[in-house]
Write a protein that holds these residues in place. Structure first.
Motif, PDB file in Angstrom:
ATOM      1  N   ALA A 194       0.745  -1.236   0.023  1.00 33.06           N
ATOM      2  CA  ALA A 194      -0.162   0.084   0.214  1.00 33.06           C
ATOM      3  C   ALA A 194       0.782   1.127  -0.032  1.00 33.06           C
ATOM      4  CB  ALA A 194      -0.738  -0.225   1.354  1.00 33.06           C
ATOM      5  N   THR A 195       1.910   1.262   0.986  1.00 33.94           N
ATOM      6  CA  THR A 195       2.729   2.444   0.832  1.00 33.94           C
ATOM      7  C   THR A 195       3.634   2.703  -0.734  1.00 33.94           C
ATOM      8  OG1 THR A 195       3.485   2.132   2.842  1.00 33.94           O
ATOM      9  CG2 THR A 195       4.920   3.235   1.594  1.00 33.94           C
ATOM     10  N   LEU A 196       3.819   1.511  -1.255  1.00 30.26           N
ATOM     11  CA  LEU A 196       4.376   1.666  -2.655  1.00 30.26           C
ATOM     12  C   LEU A 196       3.341   2.297  -3.683  1.00 30.26           C
ATOM     13  CD1 LEU A 196       6.516   1.067  -4.770  1.00 30.26           C
ATOM     14  CD2 LEU A 196       5.834  -1.352  -4.966  1.00 30.26           C
ATOM     15  N   SER A 197       2.056   1.696  -3.473  1.00 36.84           N
ATOM     16  CA  SER A 197       1.069   2.204  -4.434  1.00 36.84           C
ATOM     17  C   SER A 197       0.853   3.729  -4.024  1.00 36.84           C
ATOM     18  CB  SER A 197      -0.390   1.540  -4.188  1.00 36.84           C
ATOM     19  OG  SER A 197      -0.242   0.088  -4.544  1.00 36.84           O
ATOM     20  N   ALA A 198       0.721   4.153  -2.984  1.00 37.28           N
ATOM     21  CA  ALA A 198       0.433   5.587  -2.419  1.00 37.28           C
ATOM     22  C   ALA A 198       1.948   6.290  -3.051  1.00 37.28           C
ATOM     23  CB  ALA A 198       0.765   5.742  -0.956  1.00 37.28           C
ATOM     24  N   GLN A 199       2.990   5.820  -2.900  1.00 38.41           N
ATOM     25  CA  GLN A 199       4.140   6.583  -3.851  1.00 38.41           C
ATOM     26  C   GLN A 199       3.825   6.824  -5.122  1.00 38.41           C
ATOM     27  OE1 GLN A 199       7.494   4.035  -2.434  1.00 38.41           O
ATOM     28  NE2 GLN A 199       7.631   5.348  -0.251  1.00 38.41           N
ATOM     29  N   LEU A 200       3.431   5.745  -5.711  1.00 34.50           N
ATOM     30  CA  LEU A 200       3.330   5.803  -7.292  1.00 34.50           C
ATOM     31  C   LEU A 200       2.354   6.771  -7.793  1.00 34.50           C
ATOM     32  CD1 LEU A 200       3.697   1.957  -8.122  1.00 34.50           C
ATOM     33  CD2 LEU A 200       5.203   3.672  -8.740  1.00 34.50           C
TER      34      LEU A 200
END
Length: 347
Positions: free
Chosen positions: A158-164
């Motif tokens: 979820a953190t990676l998705s938010a960063q993208l």
């Protein structure tokens, strides 16, 4: 400076008149300044085309006095159709000039230039409205992405998705900001600047900032006249041309000179040329560089918003932007702008 029509027809078939207007150009409603300014412009039109031509131009002249920039108007006289072009140049303190061009007949070149400017204006207006609408949604998207990244215990995926999402939103935000700058380029603020000094400073700054070994050759004449526009607008236009050239090639040449042929009475042409040894402009961009900013750029599929803003800036000042192949083998872009002749203000 006389506001009377020239005694002889000009060699290119376009009659040019420069009219010193009373200052300020945007007076309060009851001081009569706007009516006086419009009357002086309409008086030149009547003297050139006949008294019956002036009433049909009154609304057009009044609108341009309110908005500034450059606008076109077509009328039909008993003899032939006529296209009028009117540009307002002002320093915001003591000078305002109306540059009037009268083209008789229905020249294809004049029509093509006018239609290209109209298309760009329509694109700028549409894109600006769209960007304002997108920004409302974009604010919510970026805010929520930042909130997610600050949430404790968020799963790694979820953190990676938010960063993208945040990075994509920031890129879109940058694109909308660049697009909105087109409107400001089409209506630059008043001012006065020395183009020779500004171009030399800009070239020196870019040469120091270049870390890739690009070589910038600079030839700027010392006396280029005065440009009646806010200095930041010239910096932005010249910077776009130079940065595009430096990104496209290893060698870049900047030349700035004043043409011998006058632009309007009391005004000369400043010719600014930027050339590189890169791949050149796409065929679709050669006729009207920057005329269709929704197409892809020269490299990397980038949108050439910078080139479109240069064209918008040139149009606003009554100038032009032309493209071709230069002496270095790559692209050549020539920006022509009217400058107040040496000596400052006109009588």
């Amino acid at each position: 400076m006389s506001n009377r029509p020239a005694d002889r027809a000009p060699p290119d078939g376009v009659e040019r008149h420069s009219i010193r207007l009373p200052w300020p150009r945007r007076p309060v409603a009851d001081d009569g300044g706007a009516a006086q300014a419009a009357g002086e412009i309409l008086g030149v039109i009547a003297a050139d085309l006949g008294s019956e031509a002036a009433p049909s131009c009154a609304a057009w002249v009044s609108e341009l006095l309110r908005n500034g920039g450059t606008a076109w108007h077509s009328i039909t006289t008993p003899a032939e159709p006529v296209t009028l072009t009117l540009t307002l140049l002002e320093d915001g303190e003591r000078e305002c000039h109306a540059l009037l061009s009268v083209a008789r007949g229905s020249g294809e070149a004049n029509w093509a230039d006018r239609m290209a400017a109209a298309r760009l204006d329509a694109m700028i207006t549409t894109a600006g409205a769209l960007c304002h609408a997108v920004n409302n949604t974009l604010t919510a998207l970026l805010g929520n992405a930042e909130m997610l990244l600050e949430t404790a215990g968020l799963p790694e995926d979820a953190t990676l998705s938010a960063q993208l999402i945040l990075r994509a939103g920031e890129r879109l935000d940058g694109l909308t900001r660049q697009t909105l700058q087109l409107g400001r380029a089409r209506h630059p603020g008043p001012g006065r600047c020395d183009p020779a000094a500004q171009l030399n400073r800009l070239a020196e700054s870019l040469a120091k900032a270049e870390a890739r070994g690009s070589r910038l050759e600079v030839s700027v004449a010392s006396d280029l006249g005065s440009l009646l526009v806010e200095p930041a607008a010239l910096d932005a236009a010249a910077s776009h041309l130079l940065r595009n050239a430096l990104a496209a090639g290893g060698r870049v040449a900047l030349r700035a000179e004043r043409e011998a042929v006058p632009a309007w009475p009391g005004f000369a042409w400043l010719r600014l040329t930027v050339e590189d040894d890169g791949p050149g402009l796409p065929p679709a961009e050669l006729a009207f560089p920057g005329g269709g900013f929704l197409t892809s750029g020269r490299s990397g599929g980038r949108h050439p918003l910078g080139l479109a803003s240069v064209r918008a800036f040139a149009t606003a000042l009554g100038g032009s932007l032309q493209g071709g192949r230069g002496a270095l083998g790559g692209a050549s872009l020539m920006l022509r702008l009217p400058v107040l002749d040496a000596g400052g203000s006109l009588p």
